[in-house]
Design an enzyme around this catalytic site. Structure first.
Site, PDB file in Angstrom:
ATOM      1  N   LYS A 137      -4.340  -6.711   3.517  1.00 26.99           N
ATOM      2  CA  LYS A 137      -4.364  -5.633   2.519  1.00 26.99           C
ATOM      3  C   LYS A 137      -5.788  -5.401   2.009  1.00 26.99           C
ATOM      4  O   LYS A 137      -6.204  -4.259   1.775  1.00 26.99           O
ATOM      5  CB  LYS A 137      -3.435  -5.979   1.355  1.00 26.99           C
ATOM      6  CG  LYS A 137      -3.445  -4.957   0.199  1.00 26.99           C
ATOM      7  CD  LYS A 137      -3.113  -3.547   0.669  1.00 26.99           C
ATOM      8  CE  LYS A 137      -2.752  -2.589  -0.452  1.00 26.99           C
ATOM      9  NZ  LYS A 137      -3.684  -2.506  -1.551  1.00 26.99           N
ATOM     10  N   GLU A 177     -10.016   1.885   3.763  1.00 26.17           N
ATOM     11  CA  GLU A 177      -9.695   3.041   2.912  1.00 26.17           C
ATOM     12  C   GLU A 177     -10.952   3.547   2.207  1.00 26.17           C
ATOM     13  O   GLU A 177     -11.189   4.761   2.138  1.00 26.17           O
ATOM     14  CB  GLU A 177      -8.640   2.629   1.891  1.00 26.17           C
ATOM     15  CG  GLU A 177      -8.209   3.692   0.917  1.00 26.17           C
ATOM     16  CD  GLU A 177      -7.253   3.135  -0.129  1.00 26.17           C
ATOM     17  OE1 GLU A 177      -7.520   3.316  -1.325  1.00 26.17           O
ATOM     18  OE2 GLU A 177      -6.246   2.503   0.258  1.00 26.17           O
ATOM     19  N   HIS A 211      -7.544  -3.506   4.633  1.00 23.28           N
ATOM     20  CA  HIS A 211      -6.967  -2.154   4.577  1.00 23.28           C
ATOM     21  C   HIS A 211      -7.686  -1.336   3.506  1.00 23.28           C
ATOM     22  O   HIS A 211      -8.086  -0.198   3.734  1.00 23.28           O
ATOM     23  CB  HIS A 211      -5.465  -2.239   4.255  1.00 23.28           C
ATOM     24  CG  HIS A 211      -4.849  -0.962   3.770  1.00 23.28           C
ATOM     25  ND1 HIS A 211      -5.054  -0.485   2.481  1.00 23.28           N
ATOM     26  CD2 HIS A 211      -4.045  -0.060   4.368  1.00 23.28           C
ATOM     27  CE1 HIS A 211      -4.401   0.664   2.320  1.00 23.28           C
ATOM     28  NE2 HIS A 211      -3.779   0.940   3.449  1.00 23.28           N
ATOM     29  N   ASN A 212      -7.863  -1.934   2.328  1.00 12.14           N
ATOM     30  CA  ASN A 212      -8.524  -1.216   1.235  1.00 12.14           C
ATOM     31  C   ASN A 212      -9.988  -0.944   1.548  1.00 12.14           C
ATOM     32  O   ASN A 212     -10.533   0.096   1.178  1.00 12.14           O
ATOM     33  CB  ASN A 212      -8.395  -1.996  -0.069  1.00 12.14           C
ATOM     34  CG  ASN A 212      -7.005  -1.892  -0.671  1.00 12.14           C
ATOM     35  OD1 ASN A 212      -6.039  -1.587   0.021  1.00 12.14           O
ATOM     36  ND2 ASN A 212      -6.895  -2.166  -1.951  1.00 12.14           N
ATOM     37  N   SER A 217       0.831  -1.200   0.000  1.00 12.62           N
ATOM     38  CA  SER A 217       0.000   0.000   0.000  1.00 12.62           C
ATOM     39  C   SER A 217       0.862   1.245   0.000  1.00 12.62           C
ATOM     40  O   SER A 217       1.909   1.295   0.624  1.00 12.62           O
ATOM     41  CB  SER A 217      -0.915   0.019   1.225  1.00 12.62           C
ATOM     42  OG  SER A 217      -1.676   1.214   1.236  1.00 12.62           O
TER      43      SER A 217
END
Length: 470
Positions: free
Chosen positions: A183, A190, A186-187, A129
């Site tokens: 990840k 986000e 995480h996205n 990222s």
């Protein structure tokens, strides 16, 4: 001749910048791209004079690598990754390591690792990222796979990653697809962060009529407090950009249709599978989908009723401060949901996820990097078995202080007809989670009425069914 420390396949923006990052940290890197012209262009321009070896065939590329070979794949998730692996395998030897640094679905990573382990090859899925700048200067990296495979490549990636307080933003996440799962979430977070910021912008633009220069000042001031983060920083900068053709703020000329690449949707699918509520992320994904219906929205704007347009009569500065508090409180909810999903996934897939480590590596390099993440790290240090971030003393106090303004902002937006789906979903989650008794007793009665699904009682143990029509 085995010259390179590592090889990278896929010279799009992220791939090129990661290569330059690796080379700047003292490593020799071999590169290959399916389209030879791309390799040639990189070799003649950005790679000139550097320890970067451009190779025109897979065989030549593999031969240039020191053993055990370390090969990073930076291509589009899905079938393209499988195609590259298929090309590589005939030239590899036992102990070599393939690393997928793209946004692959974690189940694909687990499938590939299982298949390659049968050939005595190592496979890692590393979530990366930070976008273009992070790849070049130091991203946040989330590796998953066998610990032994990680130890082979960790000296490279720990140097390449962003550094915060002398620590690399790169820690081993766990076996199988753990890195890509982290990840993915995480996205998803986000998505939530970005939508919440957009809703704060919408309220100040549509209710208060703030223009780009004023919005720049607001977001700049927010970036000096608890909301200090990469996304708030770039948002404040966005409002400064003037379109050279029209001399208008560029933000006012950008079409309101948002794109997405799938990781937000994957997060929702995983949450459904694991029975975890991620309503803030869900609202953010749905908001992007609705934004894509531009033609329908234009038509609807001319046909569907809207509230009377009345100038805002309240204290303008107070509303701006209240929006800040609502944004911060909703952000807490988004992360609380994300870490609850980590807890469920850790149990389901037998990953020993360390939540403090996750918050630590997100403090630098990545898109959601923020001052706020140190608070999450501290929360899990205080209570490693914390079931929900909202229950941590620090975060519960944040929600208590913000609650009045949070409700005020949402009610103001709703009265004005400004859609705030992520703010609303976050508050609804908070209100549902804090209630001892929800109306689900009626829902259970309904289910038993039409489907004999049974119910439990609060006054005695057991499972019961009622013949409701008698």
């Amino acid at each position: 001749m085995n010259e390179s420390d590592i090889g990278l396949i896929g010279l799009a923006v992220m791939g090129e910048n990661l290569v330059l990052n690796m080379e700047s940290k003292g490593f020799t890197v071999s590169v290959f791209n399916r389209t030879t012209e791309v390799t040639e262009k990189f070799a003649k321009e950005r790679a000139v004079g550097k320890r970067i070896l451009a190779r025109r065939s897979i065989e030549e590329f593999v031969r240039s690598l020191a053993k055990p070979r370390k090969i990073m794949i930076m291509v589009k998730a899905g079938s393209a990754v499988d195609a590259v692996i298929e090309q590589l395998v005939p030239y590899l030897e036992a102990g070599d390591v393939i690393i997928d640094g793209g946004n692959s679905l974690f189940t694909d990573t687990q499938r590939r690792e299982a298949a390659l382990s049968e050939k005595n090859l190592n496979y890692l899925g590393i979530g990366v990222s930070g976008g273009e700048e992070g790849a070049l200067k130091g991203p946040s990296m989330m590796p998953g796979g066998t610990k032994a495979a990680w130890e082979i490549v960790s000296p490279i990636y720990r140097k390449v990653a962003a550094q915060v307080e002398g620590e690399p933003c790169c820690r081993y996440m766990g076996t199988g697809g753990a890195g890509h799962y982290v990840k993915m979430v995480h996205n998803g977070i986000e998505y939530g962060d970005m939508q919440l910021i957009c809703e704060a912008y919408a309220i100040m633009r549509d209710v208060l009529g703030l223009q780009a220069p004023e919005l720049h000042k607001v977001f700049s001031s927010w970036n000096k407090g608890d909301l200090d983060s990469f996304l708030i920083e770039i948002t404040s900068n966005i409002f400064l950009k003037i379109d050279p053709e029209t001399s208008k703020p560029l933000i006012d000329l950008i079409l309101d249709k948002a794109g997405q690449k799938g990781t937000g949707r994957w997060t929702l699918q995983s949450a459904i599978d694991l029975g975890v509520v991620v309503s803030t992320i869900n609202a953010a994904v749905e908001a992007r989908v609705l934004s894509s219906l531009k033609d329908q929205r234009v038509l609807a704007s001319k046909q569907l009723p809207k509230p009377e347009s009345n100038p805002f009569q309240g204290n303008r500065d107070h509303l701006v401060d209240a929006v800040r508090d609502a944004l911060y409180a909703s952000k807490v909810i988004s992360y609380a949901q994300g870490f609850s999903l980590f807890a469920a996934a850790g149990k389901a897939y037998k990953w020993d996820l360390h939540f403090g480590d996750i918050a630590t590596i997100w403090r630098g390099g990545c898109i959601i990097r923020a001052k706020f993440l140190s608070r999450i790290k501290e929360a899990f240090e205080r209570s490693p078995g914390l079931e929900n971030l909202m229950l941590d003393p620090f975060f519960s106090s944040v929600l208590e202080r913000a609650q009045k303004n949070w409700r005020y902002v949402i009610s103001t937006a709703l009265e004005a007809g400004v859609a705030v789906p992520a703010f609303s979903a976050s508050l609804a989650y908070f209100d549902s989670y804090r209630q001892e008794r929800l109306p689900a007793n009626l829902l259970q009665a309904q289910r038993d009425y039409f489907g004999a699904h049974t119910y439990e009682r609060i006054d005695k143990p057991g499972t019961f069914h009622t013949e409701w029509l008698q």
